[in-house]
Write a protein that holds these residues in place. Structure first.
Motif, PDB file in Angstrom:
ATOM      1  N   VAL A   1     -91.773  50.958  21.036  1.00 11.84           N
ATOM      2  CA  VAL A   1     -90.467  50.273  21.729  1.00 11.84           C
ATOM      3  C   VAL A   1     -90.430  49.253  22.976  1.00 11.84           C
ATOM      4  O   VAL A   1     -89.904  48.111  23.365  1.00 11.84           O
ATOM      5  CB  VAL A   1     -89.304  51.979  22.731  1.00 11.84           C
ATOM      6  CG1 VAL A   1     -88.171  51.087  23.816  1.00 11.84           C
ATOM      7  CG2 VAL A   1     -88.764  52.217  20.990  1.00 11.84           C
ATOM      8  N   SER A   2     -91.132  49.744  24.455  1.00 11.03           N
ATOM      9  CA  SER A   2     -91.248  49.517  25.424  1.00 11.03           C
ATOM     10  C   SER A   2     -92.240  47.821  25.326  1.00 11.03           C
ATOM     11  O   SER A   2     -91.413  46.771  25.665  1.00 11.03           O
ATOM     12  CB  SER A   2     -92.671  49.381  26.153  1.00 11.03           C
ATOM     13  OG  SER A   2     -93.748  49.555  25.624  1.00 11.03           O
ATOM     14  N   TYR A   3     -92.970  46.863  24.173  1.00 16.03           N
ATOM     15  CA  TYR A   3     -92.504  45.757  24.073  1.00 16.03           C
ATOM     16  C   TYR A   3     -92.122  45.509  22.609  1.00 16.03           C
ATOM     17  O   TYR A   3     -91.539  43.884  23.571  1.00 16.03           O
ATOM     18  CB  TYR A   3     -94.063  46.083  23.336  1.00 16.03           C
ATOM     19  CG  TYR A   3     -95.548  46.189  23.647  1.00 16.03           C
ATOM     20  CD1 TYR A   3     -96.202  44.880  24.740  1.00 16.03           C
ATOM     21  CD2 TYR A   3     -96.550  47.497  23.791  1.00 16.03           C
ATOM     22  CE1 TYR A   3     -97.057  45.423  25.448  1.00 16.03           C
ATOM     23  CE2 TYR A   3     -97.629  47.704  24.599  1.00 16.03           C
ATOM     24  CZ  TYR A   3     -97.834  46.475  25.493  1.00 16.03           C
ATOM     25  OH  TYR A   3     -98.844  47.099  26.704  1.00 16.03           O
ATOM     26  N   ALA A   4     -91.133  45.983  21.947  1.00 11.93           N
ATOM     27  CA  ALA A   4     -90.176  45.611  21.641  1.00 11.93           C
ATOM     28  C   ALA A   4     -88.716  45.433  22.157  1.00 11.93           C
ATOM     29  O   ALA A   4     -88.536  43.798  22.569  1.00 11.93           O
ATOM     30  CB  ALA A   4     -89.155  46.746  20.698  1.00 11.93           C
ATOM     31  N   GLU A   5     -88.636  45.921  23.906  1.00 14.31           N
ATOM     32  CA  GLU A   5     -87.691  45.549  24.011  1.00 14.31           C
ATOM     33  C   GLU A   5     -87.914  44.019  25.661  1.00 14.31           C
ATOM     34  O   GLU A   5     -87.224  43.515  25.982  1.00 14.31           O
ATOM     35  CB  GLU A   5     -87.779  45.922  25.586  1.00 14.31           C
ATOM     36  CG  GLU A   5     -87.144  47.223  24.738  1.00 14.31           C
ATOM     37  CD  GLU A   5     -86.423  49.048  26.109  1.00 14.31           C
ATOM     38  OE1 GLU A   5     -88.002  48.531  26.629  1.00 14.31           O
ATOM     39  OE2 GLU A   5     -86.005  49.541  25.958  1.00 14.31           O
ATOM     40  N   LYS A   6     -90.092  43.909  25.544  1.00 18.84           N
ATOM     41  CA  LYS A   6     -89.746  42.668  26.187  1.00 18.84           C
ATOM     42  C   LYS A   6     -89.491  41.456  25.842  1.00 18.84           C
ATOM     43  O   LYS A   6     -88.967  40.253  26.109  1.00 18.84           O
ATOM     44  CB  LYS A   6     -91.365  42.655  26.454  1.00 18.84           C
ATOM     45  CG  LYS A   6     -91.520  43.881  27.881  1.00 18.84           C
ATOM     46  CD  LYS A   6     -92.765  44.004  28.272  1.00 18.84           C
ATOM     47  CE  LYS A   6     -93.435  44.594  29.344  1.00 18.84           C
ATOM     48  NZ  LYS A   6     -94.809  44.877  29.882  1.00 18.84           N
ATOM     49  N   ILE A   7     -89.844  41.848  24.144  1.00 19.82           N
ATOM     50  CA  ILE A   7     -89.263  40.212  23.380  1.00 19.82           C
ATOM     51  C   ILE A   7     -88.392  40.203  22.659  1.00 19.82           C
ATOM     52  O   ILE A   7     -87.875  39.378  22.980  1.00 19.82           O
ATOM     53  CB  ILE A   7     -90.158  40.709  21.750  1.00 19.82           C
ATOM     54  CG1 ILE A   7     -91.504  41.711  21.692  1.00 19.82           C
ATOM     55  CG2 ILE A   7     -89.218  40.081  20.076  1.00 19.82           C
ATOM     56  CD1 ILE A   7     -92.148  41.539  20.479  1.00 19.82           C
ATOM     57  N   ILE A   8     -87.031  41.400  22.573  1.00 20.65           N
ATOM     58  CA  ILE A   8     -85.820  40.827  23.006  1.00 20.65           C
ATOM     59  C   ILE A   8     -85.256  40.295  24.278  1.00 20.65           C
ATOM     60  O   ILE A   8     -84.146  39.124  23.948  1.00 20.65           O
ATOM     61  CB  ILE A   8     -84.949  42.467  23.191  1.00 20.65           C
ATOM     62  CG1 ILE A   8     -84.959  42.864  21.693  1.00 20.65           C
ATOM     63  CG2 ILE A   8     -83.736  42.372  23.496  1.00 20.65           C
ATOM     64  CD1 ILE A   8     -84.771  42.217  20.781  1.00 20.65           C
ATOM     65  N   LYS A   9     -86.184  40.490  25.082  1.00 21.81           N
ATOM     66  CA  LYS A   9     -85.548  40.149  26.762  1.00 21.81           C
ATOM     67  C   LYS A   9     -86.070  38.249  26.611  1.00 21.81           C
ATOM     68  O   LYS A   9     -85.280  37.667  27.084  1.00 21.81           O
ATOM     69  CB  LYS A   9     -86.507  40.141  28.414  1.00 21.81           C
ATOM     70  CG  LYS A   9     -85.774  41.132  28.306  1.00 21.81           C
ATOM     71  CD  LYS A   9     -86.559  42.256  29.752  1.00 21.81           C
ATOM     72  CE  LYS A   9     -86.154  43.346  30.179  1.00 21.81           C
ATOM     73  NZ  LYS A   9     -87.495  43.988  31.124  1.00 21.81           N
ATOM     74  N   LEU A  10     -86.974  37.472  25.791  1.00 20.10           N
ATOM     75  CA  LEU A  10     -87.162  36.197  25.275  1.00 20.10           C
ATOM     76  C   LEU A  10     -86.444  35.642  24.583  1.00 20.10           C
ATOM     77  O   LEU A  10     -86.522  34.864  24.012  1.00 20.10           O
ATOM     78  CB  LEU A  10     -89.231  36.309  25.068  1.00 20.10           C
ATOM     79  CG  LEU A  10     -90.225  36.922  26.713  1.00 20.10           C
ATOM     80  CD1 LEU A  10     -90.959  36.799  26.030  1.00 20.10           C
ATOM     81  CD2 LEU A  10     -89.439  35.787  27.766  1.00 20.10           C
ATOM     82  N   ASP A  11     -86.570  36.958  23.582  1.00 21.26           N
ATOM     83  CA  ASP A  11     -85.882  35.797  22.114  1.00 21.26           C
ATOM     84  C   ASP A  11     -84.582  37.775  21.810  1.00 21.26           C
ATOM     85  O   ASP A  11     -85.211  37.797  20.808  1.00 21.26           O
ATOM     86  CB  ASP A  11     -87.003  35.899  21.352  1.00 21.26           C
ATOM     87  CG  ASP A  11     -86.096  35.291  19.744  1.00 21.26           C
ATOM     88  OD1 ASP A  11     -84.546  35.257  20.042  1.00 21.26           O
ATOM     89  OD2 ASP A  11     -86.563  35.205  19.468  1.00 21.26           O
TER      90      ASP A  11
END
Length: 475
Positions: A448-458
């Motif tokens: 989830v933490s990595y997915a949230e980082k993705i959402i911040k960029l896209d």
């Protein structure tokens, strides 16, 4: 009978131009150089006769000196330079010859002095301006252009813009060169200027326009091999293979002297044949290119690129390794070449010929790629590139993330990308791969933490949105 004899005498005289005119008195430098090289004794005799007949002809004596200089005989050129200086009449030809001799001796200061004197003596004679500009173009381009603009103002009848364009071309300032060439109609440009115009456009990256210029030049100068060569290169790069094939055939037909054929001509011929679906014939041309340029530094690198273009990765790898083996300079940065080698292994492993199955052969190729990318990361530890591609090679060897082979390399690449504010696309891929790894391992908080980082960029990334949706449902 008398008339017949007289007619015979007239015909014999007309058929004997050497008798009728002293070549060394003609003012035609190329003809004079030809005689000097082929029969120096006869040339000397003719010179003596010419000077005896017209010993105060400054221009003639200076032209003789210029011919000897062009033939590579500096001492003789100096002899006639000094002789022409003794004539009653001062001549810009003599003064310019002094500059030419100085230049042949690599004495640029002296050459500038003589050309400067010639410009002062006759402000409207363009030769000294042109020669002076050539001398100073690498040290003082502003001065060179200033001199040419001055003669352009005095002599608007001269195509000075062509000379200015040539200066910029010689200084590799292609943008300025193109601007000057474009100010001239093709008909006012010399053959060399048209070639350099097309080359400038090509070197600026505009292949379509370069082809147009080369084609127009070819219409004016159909026997110029450089223009046909440019048409071949441009048509090939634009994948106009049928037209390029005609160019290649014409070029080889025109170059009856094989020493004038370049190895790059064979390379492009090979690209054309491969583009037309004849890879075996293309390989023949590549081998001709290599034979032609066996002593050219870096030829193996060019040949490797040629084989890469036709998808023959085994030979591309071989020649890249051969090229790397020739590098003995310990200060040379091998990282770029090694990266290209790693990419060749990667492309071989992912080629259609290799297929989708993870066969022992494919694993062996991926291990080679991974090892080479490892060398890249050792040479460039502050770059994400080696780690990133090492991760991708490992990911293909571990497609179900069972062993987590790619994980440490994605993490190392990501650390550098985050630190340096790297490309978002690469960061998103690293986040995605790591998120999916933790998802497979059922470590949801990390996924989830990595997915949230993705959402911040896209914010619209489908993978991240889906994983966060699954994580929310599980809660």
């Amino acid at each position: 009978m008398y008339r017949i004899k007289l007619l015979i005498v007239v015909i014999l005289i007309a058929a004997s131009p050497v008798v009728a005119q002293n070549v060394m008195q003609s003012g035609k430098v190329d003809d004079m150089v030809s005689l000097i090289n082929s029969n120096p004794g006869l040339a000397k005799t003719y010179v003596e006769k010419a000077i005896k007949a017209d010993k105060e002809n400054t221009d003639m004596i200076a032209t003789i000196g210029s011919a000897y200089l062009k033939a590579g005989k500096i001492d003789e050129a100096e002899k006639y330079f000094l002789l022409s200086k003794k004539c009653y009449k001062i001549s810009t030809k003599t003064i310019n010859l002094g500059g030419d001799i100085a230049l042949a001796k690599n004495n640029t200061d002296s050459a500038k002095y003589y050309y400067g004197r010639a410009m002062y003596f006759n402000k409207r004679d363009p030769e000294a301006y042109f020669k002076y500009a050539e001398v100073v173009k690498f040290t003082d381009m502003k001065d060179a252009i200033s001199k040419l603009n001055f003669i352009k103002m005095l002599r608007p009848d001269l195509p000075v813009d062509g000379k200015i364009a040539e200066l910029y071309y010689g200084a590799q300032n292609y943008t300025e060169a193109i601007a000057r060439y474009e100010s001239l109609p093709d008909s006012l440009m010399t053959e060399d200027e048209l070639v350099h115009y097309a080359q400038s456009v090509l070197l600026s990256g505009n292949y379509e326009k370069a082809l147009q210029v080369a084609t127009r030049g070819n219409e004016l100068h159909p026997h110029n091999t450089d223009l046909v060569r440019l048409m071949l290169y441009c048509n090939t790069d634009q994948e106009h293979y049928e037209a390029a094939l005609e160019n290649a055939k014409e070029l080889l037909d025109m170059a009856t002297d094989t020493t004038k054929i370049r190895y790059t001509d064979y390379l492009y011929y090979g690209y054309v044949l491969n583009g037309l679906g004849h890879p075996e014939e293309a390989i023949e041309k590549f081998e001709l290119a290599r034979a032609k340029a066996k002593n050219v530094p870096g030829i193996d690198k060019d040949i490797a690129t040629a084989y890469q273009k036709i998808g023959d990765y085994d030979k591309a790898i071989k020649y890249t390794r051969d090229y790397l083996a020739t590098i003995t300079d310990s200060t040379y940065d091998r990282s770029r070449d090694l990266f290209q080698l790693g990419m060749l292994y990667w492309r071989k492993a992912t080629s259609e010929k290799m297929g989708d199955d993870l066969t022992p052969e494919k694993i062996a190729v991926l291990k080679e790629a991974e090892a080479v990318f490892g060398e890249v990361s050792k040479l460039r530890p502050d770059s994400y590139v080696g780690y990133y591609w090492r991760a991708k090679a490992n990911a293909l060897m571990d497609p179900k993330y069972v062993r987590g082979l790619a994980k440490p390399y994605y993490q190392q690449a990501l650390e550098i990308l985050e630190r340096d504010g790297g490309d978002n696309d690469y960061m998103i891929e690293c986040y995605k791969q790591l998120s999916y790894y933790y998802y497979i391992k059922k470590v949801m908080p990390m996924a989830v933490s990595y997915a949230e980082k993705i959402i911040k960029l896209d914010p619209e990334d489908s993978y991240a949105k889906q994983l966060l949706s699954i994580a929310g449902t599980k809660k």
